[in-house]
Design a protein around this motif. Structure first.
Motif, PDB file in Angstrom:
ATOM      1  N   GLY A   1       0.820  -1.213   0.000  1.00  0.00           N
ATOM      2  CA  GLY A   1       0.000   0.000   0.000  1.00  0.00           C
ATOM      3  C   GLY A   1       0.852   1.259   0.000  1.00  0.00           C
ATOM      4  N   LEU A   2       1.909   1.264   0.772  1.00  0.00           N
ATOM      5  CA  LEU A   2       2.817   2.410   0.822  1.00  0.00           C
ATOM      6  C   LEU A   2       3.502   2.629  -0.526  1.00  0.00           C
ATOM      7  CD1 LEU A   2       4.253   4.581   2.549  1.00  0.00           C
ATOM      8  CD2 LEU A   2       5.974   2.835   3.065  1.00  0.00           C
ATOM      9  N   ILE A   3       3.918   1.551  -1.157  1.00  0.00           N
ATOM     10  CA  ILE A   3       4.576   1.646  -2.467  1.00  0.00           C
ATOM     11  C   ILE A   3       3.622   2.239  -3.494  1.00  0.00           C
ATOM     12  CG2 ILE A   3       5.562   0.309  -4.372  1.00  0.00           C
ATOM     13  CD1 ILE A   3       6.449  -1.727  -2.149  1.00  0.00           C
ATOM     14  N   LYS A   4       2.402   1.721  -3.534  1.00  0.00           N
ATOM     15  CA  LYS A   4       1.423   2.230  -4.491  1.00  0.00           C
ATOM     16  C   LYS A   4       1.123   3.701  -4.237  1.00  0.00           C
ATOM     17  CE  LYS A   4      -1.877  -0.479  -6.035  1.00  0.00           C
ATOM     18  NZ  LYS A   4      -2.998  -1.422  -6.127  1.00  0.00           N
ATOM     19  N   MET A   5       0.976   4.078  -2.979  1.00  0.00           N
ATOM     20  CA  MET A   5       0.713   5.474  -2.642  1.00  0.00           C
ATOM     21  C   MET A   5       1.883   6.350  -3.085  1.00  0.00           C
ATOM     22  SD  MET A   5      -1.320   7.740  -1.383  1.00  0.00           S
ATOM     23  CE  MET A   5      -2.498   6.819  -0.430  1.00  0.00           C
ATOM     24  N   HIS A   6       3.085   5.894  -2.845  1.00  0.00           N
ATOM     25  CA  HIS A   6       4.279   6.640  -3.249  1.00  0.00           C
ATOM     26  C   HIS A   6       4.296   6.847  -4.768  1.00  0.00           C
ATOM     27  CE1 HIS A   6       8.417   7.871  -3.750  1.00  0.00           C
ATOM     28  NE2 HIS A   6       8.630   6.827  -4.517  1.00  0.00           N
ATOM     29  N   LEU A   7       4.046   5.784  -5.518  1.00  0.00           N
ATOM     30  CA  LEU A   7       4.080   5.874  -6.977  1.00  0.00           C
ATOM     31  C   LEU A   7       2.978   6.770  -7.524  1.00  0.00           C
ATOM     32  CD1 LEU A   7       4.860   2.151  -7.829  1.00  0.00           C
ATOM     33  CD2 LEU A   7       6.420   4.096  -8.053  1.00  0.00           C
ATOM     34  N   MET A   8       1.820   6.739  -6.903  1.00  0.00           N
ATOM     35  CA  MET A   8       0.676   7.503  -7.408  1.00  0.00           C
ATOM     36  C   MET A   8       0.677   8.958  -6.951  1.00  0.00           C
ATOM     37  SD  MET A   8      -2.510   4.786  -7.298  1.00  0.00           S
ATOM     38  CE  MET A   8      -2.739   4.924  -5.568  1.00  0.00           C
ATOM     39  N   LYS A   9       1.184   9.233  -5.759  1.00  0.00           N
ATOM     40  CA  LYS A   9       0.978  10.559  -5.174  1.00  0.00           C
ATOM     41  C   LYS A   9       2.237  11.397  -4.986  1.00  0.00           C
ATOM     42  CE  LYS A   9      -3.435   9.842  -4.484  1.00  0.00           C
ATOM     43  NZ  LYS A   9      -4.433  10.490  -5.281  1.00  0.00           N
ATOM     44  N   ASN A  10       3.330  10.796  -4.521  1.00  0.00           N
ATOM     45  CA  ASN A  10       4.428  11.666  -4.126  1.00  0.00           C
ATOM     46  C   ASN A  10       5.797  11.307  -4.688  1.00  0.00           C
ATOM     47  OD1 ASN A  10       5.029   9.461  -2.578  1.00  0.00           O
ATOM     48  ND2 ASN A  10       4.998  10.518  -0.620  1.00  0.00           N
ATOM     49  N   GLU A  11       5.853  10.434  -5.653  1.00  0.00           N
ATOM     50  CA  GLU A  11       7.149  10.057  -6.215  1.00  0.00           C
ATOM     51  C   GLU A  11       7.906  11.269  -6.751  1.00  0.00           C
ATOM     52  OE1 GLU A  11       8.930   6.830  -9.371  1.00  0.00           O
ATOM     53  OE2 GLU A  11       6.988   7.726  -9.800  1.00  0.00           O
ATOM     54  N   SER A  12       7.207  12.146  -7.431  1.00  0.00           N
ATOM     55  CA  SER A  12       7.861  13.309  -8.036  1.00  0.00           C
ATOM     56  C   SER A  12       8.265  14.355  -7.004  1.00  0.00           C
ATOM     57  CB  SER A  12       6.952  13.942  -9.083  1.00  0.00           C
ATOM     58  OG  SER A  12       5.789  14.442  -8.461  1.00  0.00           O
ATOM     59  N   LEU A  13       7.733  14.268  -5.789  1.00  0.00           N
ATOM     60  CA  LEU A  13       8.035  15.257  -4.758  1.00  0.00           C
ATOM     61  C   LEU A  13       9.251  14.889  -3.919  1.00  0.00           C
ATOM     62  CD1 LEU A  13       4.388  15.829  -3.490  1.00  0.00           C
ATOM     63  CD2 LEU A  13       5.658  17.184  -5.168  1.00  0.00           C
ATOM     64  N   ILE A  14       9.669  13.636  -4.008  1.00  0.00           N
ATOM     65  CA  ILE A  14      10.764  13.155  -3.174  1.00  0.00           C
ATOM     66  C   ILE A  14      11.986  12.913  -4.049  1.00  0.00           C
ATOM     67  CG2 ILE A  14      11.551  11.298  -1.656  1.00  0.00           C
ATOM     68  CD1 ILE A  14       8.615  10.881  -0.903  1.00  0.00           C
ATOM     69  N   SER A  15      13.063  13.593  -3.736  1.00  0.00           N
ATOM     70  CA  SER A  15      14.306  13.404  -4.482  1.00  0.00           C
ATOM     71  C   SER A  15      14.845  12.010  -4.209  1.00  0.00           C
ATOM     72  CB  SER A  15      15.337  14.443  -4.056  1.00  0.00           C
ATOM     73  OG  SER A  15      16.563  14.162  -4.665  1.00  0.00           O
ATOM     74  N   GLN A  16      15.136  11.289  -5.280  1.00  0.00           N
ATOM     75  CA  GLN A  16      15.617   9.919  -5.125  1.00  0.00           C
ATOM     76  C   GLN A  16      17.029   9.756  -5.667  1.00  0.00           C
ATOM     77  OE1 GLN A  16      12.534   7.741  -7.133  1.00  0.00           O
ATOM     78  NE2 GLN A  16      11.248   7.743  -5.339  1.00  0.00           N
ATOM     79  N   GLY A  17      17.741  10.858  -5.821  1.00  0.00           N
ATOM     80  CA  GLY A  17      19.107  10.761  -6.316  1.00  0.00           C
ATOM     81  C   GLY A  17      19.160  10.123  -7.688  1.00  0.00           C
ATOM     82  N   SER A  18      18.563  10.786  -8.672  1.00  0.00           N
ATOM     83  CA  SER A  18      18.507  10.213 -10.011  1.00  0.00           C
ATOM     84  C   SER A  18      19.906   9.940 -10.548  1.00  0.00           C
ATOM     85  CB  SER A  18      17.739  11.143 -10.957  1.00  0.00           C
ATOM     86  OG  SER A  18      18.429  12.364 -11.081  1.00  0.00           O
ATOM     87  N   ILE A  19      19.979   9.045 -11.497  1.00  0.00           N
ATOM     88  CA  ILE A  19      21.241   8.640 -12.092  1.00  0.00           C
ATOM     89  C   ILE A  19      21.793   9.767 -12.951  1.00  0.00           C
ATOM     90  CG2 ILE A  19      22.314   6.990 -13.689  1.00  0.00           C
ATOM     91  CD1 ILE A  19      21.448   5.790 -11.003  1.00  0.00           C
ATOM     92  N   ASP A  20      23.065  10.044 -12.779  1.00  0.00           N
ATOM     93  CA  ASP A  20      23.740  11.044 -13.592  1.00  0.00           C
ATOM     94  C   ASP A  20      23.912  10.467 -14.995  1.00  0.00           C
ATOM     95  OD1 ASP A  20      25.430  12.817 -14.856  1.00  0.00           O
ATOM     96  OD2 ASP A  20      26.945  12.809 -13.274  1.00  0.00           O
ATOM     97  N   PRO A  21      23.263  11.048 -16.005  1.00  0.00           N
ATOM     98  CA  PRO A  21      23.353  10.497 -17.362  1.00  0.00           C
ATOM     99  C   PRO A  21      24.770  10.547 -17.933  1.00  0.00           C
ATOM    100  CG  PRO A  21      22.128  12.564 -17.367  1.00  0.00           C
ATOM    101  CD  PRO A  21      22.394  12.214 -15.941  1.00  0.00           C
ATOM    102  N   ASN A  22      25.658  11.299 -17.294  1.00  0.00           N
ATOM    103  CA  ASN A  22      27.047  11.338 -17.740  1.00  0.00           C
ATOM    104  C   ASN A  22      27.832  10.098 -17.340  1.00  0.00           C
ATOM    105  OD1 ASN A  22      27.007  14.031 -18.915  1.00  0.00           O
ATOM    106  ND2 ASN A  22      26.754  14.742 -16.808  1.00  0.00           N
ATOM    107  N   THR A  23      27.261   9.273 -16.453  1.00  0.00           N
ATOM    108  CA  THR A  23      27.992   8.114 -15.933  1.00  0.00           C
ATOM    109  C   THR A  23      27.546   6.785 -16.526  1.00  0.00           C
ATOM    110  OG1 THR A  23      26.473   7.818 -14.070  1.00  0.00           O
ATOM    111  CG2 THR A  23      28.345   9.309 -13.728  1.00  0.00           C
ATOM    112  N   VAL A  24      26.527   6.812 -17.373  1.00  0.00           N
ATOM    113  CA  VAL A  24      26.027   5.562 -17.971  1.00  0.00           C
ATOM    114  C   VAL A  24      25.861   5.749 -19.478  1.00  0.00           C
ATOM    115  CG1 VAL A  24      24.821   4.781 -15.878  1.00  0.00           C
ATOM    116  CG2 VAL A  24      23.610   6.209 -17.526  1.00  0.00           C
ATOM    117  N   SER A  25      25.818   4.635 -20.177  1.00  0.00           N
ATOM    118  CA  SER A  25      25.588   4.706 -21.624  1.00  0.00           C
ATOM    119  C   SER A  25      24.134   5.070 -21.889  1.00  0.00           C
ATOM    120  CB  SER A  25      25.894   3.350 -22.277  1.00  0.00           C
ATOM    121  OG  SER A  25      24.893   2.401 -21.935  1.00  0.00           O
ATOM    122  N   SER A  26      23.858   5.472 -23.107  1.00  0.00           N
ATOM    123  CA  SER A  26      22.481   5.808 -23.491  1.00  0.00           C
ATOM    124  C   SER A  26      21.569   4.606 -23.303  1.00  0.00           C
ATOM    125  CB  SER A  26      22.435   6.266 -24.950  1.00  0.00           C
ATOM    126  OG  SER A  26      23.179   7.445 -25.113  1.00  0.00           O
TER     127      SER A  26
END
Length: 107
Positions: A39-64
């Protein structure tokens, strides 16, 4: 989150293997569904995923291809968790796209 990710293998081989990523997404979904935190996972994905910084991957460190695979993997998980009735369609499209990224298919 450690419990949910417990079945996910972070060891990436030297060759791009679509099945590896399909297996990882399936393992995560199974772990999440079997978790007390579903339930917590679903709520996170539906409501607040975009509000919480998750340390996105630096595109300079991985291939396309790696970057695209990570973005697509997370979106597939999100769509399946929010609308589980679409799992087979999402996984089919995910598989087809991974095969395209591997040079094994046609659009």
């Amino acid at each position: 989150m450690r419990d949910i990710h417990s079945d996910v293998n972070n060891e990436v081989g030297t060759e791009f293997d679509p099945q590896f990523y399909l297996d990882q997404v399936e393992a995560f979904i199974k772990g999440a569904r079997d978790s007390q935190y579903l339930g917590l996972i679903k709520m996170h994905l539906m409501k607040n995923e975009s509000l919480i910084s998750q340390g996105s991957i630096d595109p300079n460190t991985v291939s396309s291809r790696e970057w695209a695979t990570m973005i697509l993997s997370h979106e597939a998980i999100k769509q399946i968790m929010i609308e589980p009735q679409n799992e087979s369609v999402v996984m089919k499209k995910f598989s087809e796209t991974l095969n395209l990224l591997a040079g094994k298919g046609n659009a």
